[in-house]
Structure formats: structure tokens, C-alpha cells
Design an enzyme around this catalytic site. Structure first.
Site, mmCIF file in Angstrom:
data_model
loop_
_atom_site.group_PDB
_atom_site.id
_atom_site.type_symbol
_atom_site.label_atom_id
_atom_site.label_comp_id
_atom_site.label_asym_id
_atom_site.label_seq_id
_atom_site.Cartn_x
_atom_site.Cartn_y
_atom_site.Cartn_z
ATOM 1 N N ARG A 97 0.814 -1.209 0.000
ATOM 2 C CA ARG A 97 0.000 0.000 0.000
ATOM 3 C C ARG A 97 0.853 1.266 0.000
ATOM 4 O O ARG A 97 0.572 2.215 -0.736
ATOM 5 C CB ARG A 97 -0.959 -0.024 1.194
ATOM 6 N N LYS A 132 1.822 24.680 -3.325
ATOM 7 C CA LYS A 132 0.557 24.114 -2.857
ATOM 8 C C LYS A 132 0.637 22.587 -2.951
ATOM 9 O O LYS A 132 -0.055 21.944 -3.729
ATOM 10 C CB LYS A 132 -0.604 24.670 -3.674
ATOM 11 N N LYS A 164 4.674 39.007 -1.917
ATOM 12 C CA LYS A 164 3.256 38.845 -2.204
ATOM 13 C C LYS A 164 2.441 39.989 -1.588
ATOM 14 O O LYS A 164 2.995 40.890 -0.961
ATOM 15 C CB LYS A 164 2.785 37.480 -1.706
ATOM 16 N N GLU A 194 4.499 40.079 -6.733
ATOM 17 C CA GLU A 194 3.125 39.825 -7.155
ATOM 18 C C GLU A 194 2.379 41.151 -7.271
ATOM 19 O O GLU A 194 2.407 41.966 -6.349
ATOM 20 C CB GLU A 194 2.445 38.929 -6.125
ATOM 21 N N ASP A 215 -1.288 38.539 -10.912
ATOM 22 C CA ASP A 215 -2.154 37.673 -10.114
ATOM 23 C C ASP A 215 -3.625 37.993 -10.310
ATOM 24 O O ASP A 215 -4.059 39.134 -10.137
ATOM 25 C CB ASP A 215 -1.785 37.808 -8.631
#
Length: 281
Positions: A97, A132, A164, A194, A215
Site C-alpha cells: 500500500r 501548494k 506577495k 506579485e 495575479d
């Protein structure tokens, strides 16, 4: 691939799956026997993670070897016999597994990534992955996007500078944020900022940053932004990038499109371990 990191991932996964042993296998096989078992692809896809899959069995009972009949990154059809495991039945059943989870996830990411990259083959634009990723599995997932044809973005917060929206607010503007970064970073490190509007874009250009991320902009604004930048910085587009809009975005002339879906919304590839046979049967 840093095997020191990968081996820790494998060991932690095996500990999670059998913290006090594999009670079913140990009950059915009081004495270990050698066997073979086949790996069969149950849907079309790109194979990725074969070396990691094989390495799982370095940490299970007995000696197990994996032989793959396909290459890393190869596109295969449903029903393909992609490999065979040989050796300790206990080792194979206990590691099955964990090994399949890794192979299926990595192959699923590579398959999704290949589809995104092929969608814009006619353009110079490159697909980027993002941070992510599944906690603890980033090295595997970013490797899979690379096998699928994407370019890796930064691996972690220590790997590169990306200013950002919240950084900009904390510094009270792009100009000050860039200035603060330049005071503490080596001159060889690129700076990405950004921006969410053409006004912020002008400020980023004045600050002479290396990469500008556009963005969550609509296509017409992206197109205008690319013209304003005029190769003075590399361009990246981000924000809900679906495969359906890739060609439209690439046609604006951007250098990169970052796609979070590659590692947060992928589907694992269906692969089965079947037809176990004892040696001599």
C-alpha cells in the site's frame, strides 16, 4: 532526488501504516516465502516514481526487487504490465500500500502536468508548479511535475524571494518591500513581486524587479501588462489557471503560467498489484 529526504518519507509512511507490524500478513505467512506479483496500469497515464516505489521495499522484511518494463515519464495505456515485483512475500504484502500510494500519486501528478504542458506546446510559455503541495511530500510532488514537463518554481520559502500582497501591505508598498529585501539578500538572488493591478505593475517596474507575477487578472489586463513590461522583467501569470484557458493566456506572450492544481487537485493514477504467485508454482 535527495534520497536522505525520500527515505525519511518512506520510513514515516511505513511506520504510519504498520506501527506494530502487519498482523494480517504475519498471521497468514508465519514463514516467509518468495513470490512474484505484477503491476498493471488500470487507466492511461504517465508513469512516475518508479525508483521511489522500489526503494520502499528496502525497509520491509526480506529481499524484494522491482523490475519495471516502462521508463520514468513514459505515457502508457490502460492494461499495460508496467512491472513485476520478486522476492519476499511478507515484504511485498507489507509494503504494497505504501509503495502504490507513492507511485499512484506521483504518476497522477505527472499525468495532469503532461496534459497542461501539451496544451501550450505551440507557445514559448512554460508551466510552473507551486508550493501548494501535500505537507511532507513536496520533494516527490515537485519531482513529478518536472517529469510531467513543468518547470519547478521555488521549493520553499528559503529558496527564493517572492513579495506577495501581504508582504506589500506589511511594508506599506512595493518600493519599500523591494528596498528592504535588497538590503538583506545576496545580489545574485532574483526578486519576484506579485501585482494585482496595472498601478502596482508600474511600481514594480520602477523598482526594477526581476520577475513580475500577474495575479488574478483578466486576459485583456494580462495582455496590456505584458506589453507594458516589454521584456524588462520575466512575467508569470497566476490565479485559478484551468487547462481550458491556458492557450488564451499563453497567447498574451507571458513567460510562465503557475498552476496550483497540479499538486492540490490532481487525481491519483489507478495502478494495481495483482496475480501473486509463489516461486515454483
Amino acid at each position: 532526488m535527495n534520497w536522505l529526504i525520500v527515505d525519511e518519507i518512506i520510513k514515516n509512511a511505513l511506520i504510519e501504516d504498520m506501527p506494530y507490524g502487519d498482523v494480517t500478513t504475519e498471521s497468514i505467512l508465519p514463514e516467509d516465502k518468495d513470490c512474484t506479483v505484477e503491476l498493471i496500469l488500470k487507466e492511461d497515464g504517465v508513469i512516475c516514481g518508479t525508483r521511489v516505489f522500489s526503494r520502499v521495499f528496502n525497509f520491509t522484511e526480506g529481499i524484494v526487487t522491482a523490475e519495471f518494463f516502462v521508463s520514468e515519464g513514459e505515457s502508457c495505456k490502460k492494461g499495460t504490465l508496467i512491472g513485476v515485483l520478486k522476492g519476499s512475500a511478507k515484504g511485498i504484502l507489507s509494503g504494497e500500500r505504501t509503495a502504490l500510494n507513492i507511485l499512484q500519486r506521483m504518476s497522477g501528478i505527472a499525468t495532469a502536468t503532461r496534459a497542461y504542458c501539451e496544451e501550450i506546446n505551440a507557445y514559448d510559455t512554460k508551466i510552473l508548479d507551486t508550493r501548494k503541495t501535500t505537507p511532507g511530500l513536496r520533494i516527490l510532488e515537485k519531482y513529478a511535475t518536472k517529469i510531467g514537463g513543468a518547470t519547478n518554481h521555488r521549493y520553499n520559502l528559503s529558496d527564493g524571494v517572492m513579495i506577495k500582497d501581504n508582504h506589500i501591505k506589511a511594508a506599506r508598498g512595493i518600493t519599500n518591500a523591494v528596498s528592504l529585501v535588497r538590503k538583506s539578500m545576496p545580489f545574485v538572488r532574483m526578486i519576484e513581486v506579485e501585482v494585482e493591478s496595472l498601478q502596482e505593475l508600474e511600481e514594480a517596474l520602477s523598482a526594477k524587479v526581476d520577475i513580475i507575477m500577474l495575479d488574478n487578472m483578466d486576459v485583456s489586463t494580462i495582455s496590456e501588462a505584458v506589453k507594458k513590461i516589454d521584456k524588462r522583467a520575466l512575467t508569470e501569470v497566476s490565479g485559478n489557471m484551468t487547462i481550458e484557458i491556458l492557450k488564451t493566456i499563453a497567447a498574451t506572450g507571458v513567460d510562465y503560467i503557475s498552476v496550483g492544481k497540479l499538486t492540490h487537485s490532481f487525481k491519483s493514477l489507478d495502478i494495481s498489484m495483482k496475480n501473486l504467485k509463489y516461486a515454483g508454482d
